[in-house]
Design a protein around this motif. Sequence first.
Motif, PDB file in Angstrom:
ATOM      1  N   GLU A  15      -3.670  -5.207   9.669  1.00 21.35           N
ATOM      2  CA  GLU A  15      -3.771  -4.270   8.822  1.00 21.35           C
ATOM      3  C   GLU A  15      -4.898  -3.547   8.413  1.00 21.35           C
ATOM      4  N   TRP A  16      -6.005  -4.433   8.786  1.00 23.68           N
ATOM      5  CA  TRP A  16      -7.550  -3.808   8.399  1.00 23.68           C
ATOM      6  C   TRP A  16      -7.496  -2.517   9.567  1.00 23.68           C
ATOM      7  N   MET A  17      -7.273  -2.652  10.737  1.00 22.82           N
ATOM      8  CA  MET A  17      -7.443  -1.776  11.858  1.00 22.82           C
ATOM      9  C   MET A  17      -6.554  -0.606  11.469  1.00 22.82           C
ATOM     10  N   LEU A  18      -5.269  -0.892  11.048  1.00 21.65           N
ATOM     11  CA  LEU A  18      -4.446   0.367  10.503  1.00 21.65           C
ATOM     12  C   LEU A  18      -5.178   1.065   9.274  1.00 21.65           C
ATOM     13  N   GLY A  19      -5.719   0.405   8.217  1.00 19.72           N
ATOM     14  CA  GLY A  19      -6.480   1.056   7.161  1.00 19.72           C
ATOM     15  C   GLY A  19      -7.699   2.050   7.599  1.00 19.72           C
ATOM     16  N   ASN A  20      -8.499   1.217   8.711  1.00 22.30           N
ATOM     17  CA  ASN A  20      -9.463   2.001   9.218  1.00 22.30           C
ATOM     18  C   ASN A  20      -9.042   3.258   9.987  1.00 22.30           C
ATOM     19  N   PHE A  21      -7.722   3.216  10.542  1.00 23.24           N
ATOM     20  CA  PHE A  21      -7.425   4.310  11.487  1.00 23.24           C
ATOM     21  C   PHE A  21      -6.842   5.441  10.345  1.00 23.24           C
TER      22      PHE A  21
END
Length: 188
Positions: A15-21
Motif C-alpha cells: 500500500e505504501w508503494m501504491l500511494g507512492n505511485f
Amino acid sequence: MNYLAHLFLSREHPEWMLGNFIADGLDRTEYGRLTVEIKRGVDHHRRLDTATDAHRSFRYMVSLLRSRHKKYAPVVADILNDHLLCLTWSRHSDLPFIEFEAEVYREFSGLLSALPPKSAQKTKVLLNHQYLKAYWSREGLGEVLRRMDKRAKFPSRFSQAAEDLYERLDDFTPPFLDLFEDLKLIKP
C-alpha cells in the motif's frame, strides 16, 4: 525521482508503494478516500520529492541538463534517475529487477478496488503496459522520453535526454548514487 525509484523506496509495504505511485496529480478529495497505509505512501512520495529537489546532487544533475532542457531539466533528471537505478540495481537490491517488477504488478492488481477512479485508471495503465521495464534498457528509456515529449505543453527535447545521459554517464552516476543513498534514509 520518477515512478521506479518511488516504488523501490517504499517496497516494504504494497500500500505504501501504491500511494507512492499515485501521489502525483492526486487531489484533496481523492486523498481523503484512501486507506491510512496508502496515504502513508502518498506522504512518503511528497517527502521524497521535497528532499530530492533540495539535494545538492540532484541540483548538480539538473545543472548538467539545464542548457538543453531548460524548464524541463528537473523532470528529465527524475526520469534519468530511474534509468540510473536500473543500471546500478545490484548495488541496491538482492531481488532481481524482473522479480521486483512482477511483485509490483501483482500487488497493485489486488489493490485496485482501494483507489478512487482516476488513480485506479492510472494504475491499470501501468499494469496493462508494464511500463516499469522501459527503464531497464536504453531503448526503453528513449520510449519513456518520447512519450514525455508528446505530453509536454511547451517545446521540449525530452527525446534527446538519453543521449545526454550516455554522453556523460560518468558525470551522472556518482551524484545519482549520492542522492539515492540519502533518499533510502527517508522512511514511509
